[in-house]
Scaffold this motif. Structure first.
Motif, PDB file in Angstrom:
ATOM      1  N   GLN A 188     -46.864  21.854  33.077  1.00 21.28           N
ATOM      2  CA  GLN A 188     -46.826  21.588  31.642  1.00 21.28           C
ATOM      3  C   GLN A 188     -46.930  22.865  30.798  1.00 21.28           C
ATOM      4  O   GLN A 188     -47.846  23.007  29.981  1.00 21.28           O
ATOM      5  CB  GLN A 188     -47.953  20.635  31.263  1.00 21.28           C
ATOM      6  N   ASP A 190     -46.480  25.613  27.893  1.00 21.38           N
ATOM      7  CA  ASP A 190     -46.142  25.587  26.459  1.00 21.38           C
ATOM      8  C   ASP A 190     -44.861  26.372  26.220  1.00 21.38           C
ATOM      9  O   ASP A 190     -44.121  26.092  25.293  1.00 21.38           O
ATOM     10  CB  ASP A 190     -47.284  26.208  25.652  1.00 21.38           C
ATOM     11  N   ILE A 191     -44.658  27.387  27.073  1.00 21.45           N
ATOM     12  CA  ILE A 191     -43.455  28.229  26.972  1.00 21.45           C
ATOM     13  C   ILE A 191     -42.885  28.384  28.371  1.00 21.45           C
ATOM     14  O   ILE A 191     -43.621  28.643  29.334  1.00 21.45           O
ATOM     15  CB  ILE A 191     -43.796  29.614  26.386  1.00 21.45           C
ATOM     16  N   LEU A 208     -35.550  18.575  28.338  1.00 24.14           N
ATOM     17  CA  LEU A 208     -36.717  19.282  27.793  1.00 24.14           C
ATOM     18  C   LEU A 208     -36.830  19.092  26.283  1.00 24.14           C
ATOM     19  O   LEU A 208     -37.938  19.074  25.750  1.00 24.14           O
ATOM     20  CB  LEU A 208     -36.664  20.766  28.162  1.00 24.14           C
ATOM     21  N   SER A 209     -35.701  18.918  25.587  1.00 23.84           N
ATOM     22  CA  SER A 209     -35.845  18.675  24.141  1.00 23.84           C
ATOM     23  C   SER A 209     -36.513  17.323  23.902  1.00 23.84           C
ATOM     24  O   SER A 209     -37.286  17.163  22.972  1.00 23.84           O
ATOM     25  CB  SER A 209     -34.531  18.831  23.376  1.00 23.84           C
ATOM     26  N   TYR A 213     -39.640  20.195  23.651  1.00 23.93           N
ATOM     27  CA  TYR A 213     -39.350  21.630  23.673  1.00 23.93           C
ATOM     28  C   TYR A 213     -38.152  21.954  22.788  1.00 23.93           C
ATOM     29  O   TYR A 213     -37.223  21.150  22.674  1.00 23.93           O
ATOM     30  CB  TYR A 213     -39.017  22.111  25.087  1.00 23.93           C
ATOM     31  N   GLN A 214     -38.181  23.143  22.234  1.00 24.97           N
ATOM     32  CA  GLN A 214     -37.010  23.713  21.572  1.00 24.97           C
ATOM     33  C   GLN A 214     -36.455  24.781  22.508  1.00 24.97           C
ATOM     34  O   GLN A 214     -37.217  25.612  23.008  1.00 24.97           O
ATOM     35  CB  GLN A 214     -37.446  24.325  20.239  1.00 24.97           C
ATOM     36  N   GLY A 215     -35.161  24.733  22.754  1.00 22.56           N
ATOM     37  CA  GLY A 215     -34.586  25.614  23.768  1.00 22.56           C
ATOM     38  C   GLY A 215     -33.518  26.541  23.227  1.00 22.56           C
ATOM     39  O   GLY A 215     -32.841  26.240  22.244  1.00 22.56           O
ATOM     40  N   PHE A 240     -37.721  28.100  26.419  1.00 20.11           N
ATOM     41  CA  PHE A 240     -38.141  26.842  25.786  1.00 20.11           C
ATOM     42  C   PHE A 240     -39.586  26.992  25.309  1.00 20.11           C
ATOM     43  O   PHE A 240     -40.414  27.582  25.999  1.00 20.11           O
ATOM     44  CB  PHE A 240     -38.119  25.688  26.802  1.00 20.11           C
ATOM     45  N   PHE A 241     -39.878  26.428  24.125  1.00 19.40           N
ATOM     46  CA  PHE A 241     -41.281  26.372  23.699  1.00 19.40           C
ATOM     47  C   PHE A 241     -41.569  25.005  23.099  1.00 19.40           C
ATOM     48  O   PHE A 241     -40.656  24.337  22.581  1.00 19.40           O
ATOM     49  CB  PHE A 241     -41.610  27.497  22.698  1.00 19.40           C
ATOM     50  N   LEU A 242     -42.822  24.600  23.171  1.00 18.50           N
ATOM     51  CA  LEU A 242     -43.202  23.283  22.639  1.00 18.50           C
ATOM     52  C   LEU A 242     -43.236  23.339  21.113  1.00 18.50           C
ATOM     53  O   LEU A 242     -43.970  24.140  20.525  1.00 18.50           O
ATOM     54  CB  LEU A 242     -44.586  22.883  23.163  1.00 18.50           C
ATOM     55  N   GLN A 243     -42.473  22.449  20.508  1.00 18.31           N
ATOM     56  CA  GLN A 243     -42.359  22.483  19.054  1.00 18.31           C
ATOM     57  C   GLN A 243     -43.639  22.062  18.344  1.00 18.31           C
ATOM     58  O   GLN A 243     -43.849  22.428  17.204  1.00 18.31           O
ATOM     59  CB  GLN A 243     -41.227  21.555  18.614  1.00 18.31           C
TER      60      GLN A 243
END
Ligand SMILES: NC(=O)C1=CN([C@@H]2O[C@H](COP(=O)(O)OP(=O)(O)OC[C@H]3O[C@@H](n4cnc5c(N)ncnc54)[C@H](OP(=O)(O)O)[C@@H]3O)[C@@H](O)[C@H]2O)C=CC1
Ligand SMILES: [Mg+2]
Length: 428
Positions: A188, A190-191, A208-209, A213-215, A240-243
């Motif tokens: 899991q 965050d990045i 992932l979106s 996540y934003q990719g 990818f990072f968690l928005q």
């Protein structure tokens, strides 16, 4: 000397990641060894994701993906148009998720689906986090979990890499993608910093979106995947990072140069702002030129990346994390450039060693026609004055990796994932 864990805590039960649910209860073990054939249950979520992905990759039809340099290069150019220069100036325009992907997926459900697909495979390897909190200031903000992973491009694994001890069935994409997703869902992050991604549009971006996540994807300009029959497009780096944890401040896709010449290697660098603490940091992902004989070339690429990161971090004012497959052992010049840079970087996985000064003995281990290849090539660099490593995921042991090395029926890549939890140091 590399040391075994100081204090262990269960990888799965260690923490809550915002936006992602903790997998339930004890992990079910899969049957071992795998039978040669077994019915695979249909996976509606994975099928739906693939079908939704056609929306994202509308411009990338079968014709464009097909073999032959003309069409492959056209795909590459389109991918670059979508993700390169404009992304640096208008990140919100390019990374805005397609509305048809917004329906969230419960990570627990996706994990169950992956496990159902993988039910004939041997059990997943157990890895534990090493607690490094002695080196970590107490903070009321949750740590930032970063995963670095060269996931092995499907086209390279099947068509170019020559993993002579890995049965071709172990590389089947429909199952291997579930092993990759399972690894991501287990830790899991965050990045997520990935290399050798050649299934961004049809797999990782749509799934992932929907996990929050934003990719961003930046393909290699002349990806060797394009030379493989039935390839799925070029491979490249993905970030990818968690928005719900971060806001994108700035994004740059960088084609690395060596001695002023443009090369085939790329990087993505993004400045993110933590929503909880309002603190900013820069995260970068790269994959440097592979193979022996290219040490000076890699060194030049590293210098170019460091120069770009100097500019992006305003001369090291913004804390920095750099993840990558550097294709370089710690003895190489490019490693030394990073270790001695004015960006004040340390390599996180050194903290697993007794003296904090030694890299792990390997991050990749495979058998090619040329023989066994065991190397330390993957790193997570971080600004040592601004950030601390709270924990790091231990590597697989030689016994877990097994005599045929990687990839295998239980591990999808020839490179191990590296995972670290970071926290900010007090501001001076
Ligand atoms: N048409 C054209 O004009 C041009 C085409 N090209 C294409 O690009 C390719 C080279 O691209 P480049 O980015 O420099 O590639 P690299 O040398 O960086 O390697 C590409 C991939 O091959 C893997 N690899 C490393 N060692 C081996 C090995 N011994 N055997 C098999 N695979 C290995 C690497 O994996 P890892 O990082 O995990 O080790 C890496 O992902 C050429 O093969 C050609 O197809 C390139 C330039 C121009
Ligand atoms: Mg590779």
């Amino acid at each position: 000397m590399y040391q075994s864990p100081r204090r262990l805590c269960s990888a799965l039960l260690q923490r809550d990641a915002p936006g992602l649910c903790r997998p339930p209860g004890p992990r079910p073990r899969r049957r071992s060894p795998p039978p040669a054939t077994a019915p695979r249950p249909a996976s509606p979520r994975l099928l739906a994701a693939a079908s939704a992905a056609r929306g994202v990759a509308r411009c990338c039809s079968r014709t464009v993906y097909s073999m032959g340099n003309g069409t492959s290069r056209l795909y590459s150019a389109l991918a670059k148009t979508l993700n390169s220069s404009a992304a640096s100036q208008h990140p919100e325009y390019l990374v805005a998720p397609d509305p048809e992907h917004l329906e969230p997926i419960d990570p627990k459900e996706l994990l169950e689906e992956c496990r159902a697909v993988l039910h004939t495979r041997p059990p997943r390897f157990q890895r534990d986090f090493v607690d490094l909190r002695a080196d970590c200031p107490s903070s009321h903000h949750p740590p930032i979990r970063v995963m670095q992973w060269n996931i092995l491009a499907q086209a390279l694994g099947e068509g170019k890499d020559n993993f002579v001890q890995c049965p071709i069935e172990a590389l089947k994409w429909e199952e291997r993608k579930c092993l990759i997703l399972e690894e991501i869902l287990a830790y899991q992050p965050d990045i997520l910093c990935l290399q050798e991604v050649d299934h961004y549009f049809d797999t990782f971006h749509p799934l992932l979106s929907r996990l929050g996540y934003q990719g961003t994807f930046f393909p290699k300009p002349w990806s060797p995947c394009l030379d493989v029959e039935h390839n799925n497009g070029p491979d490249g780096c993905a970030l990818f990072f968690l928005q719900n944890r971060f806001k994108l401040v700035n994004s740059a896709n960088i084609r690395l140069t060596a001695m002023t010449l443009k090369t085939n290697q790329v990087a993505i660098a993004q400045t993110l702002e933590c929503k909880e603490s309002s603190r900013q940091f820069c995260i970068a992902v790269t994959h440097l030129k592979a193979r022996t004989g290219w040490e000076r070339f890699r060194s030049a690429q590293g210098c170019d990346l460091l120069q770009n990161l100097q500019n992006i971090t305003q001369g090291a004012k913004i804390p920095l994390i750099v993840c990558g497959d550097f294709n370089a052992e710690p003895t190489e010049e490019v490693y030394k450039h990073f270790a001695s840079s004015s960006l004040n970087l340390n390599s996180a996985y050194k903290l697993l060693s007794a003296d904090g000064q030694s890299e792990p003995p390997y991050t990749t281990w495979k058998i090619r026609t040329s023989g066994e290849c065991r190397h330390t090539l993957d790193y997570i660099w971080y600004s040592k004055h601004a950030l601390s490593v709270c924990s790091a995921l231990d590597l697989l042991t030689e016994e877990q990796i097994g005599p045929n090395r990687l990839p295998s029926f239980n591990y999808p890549s020839d490179h191990l994932s590296l995972v670290c939890d970071f926290s900010f140091n007090e501001e001076p």
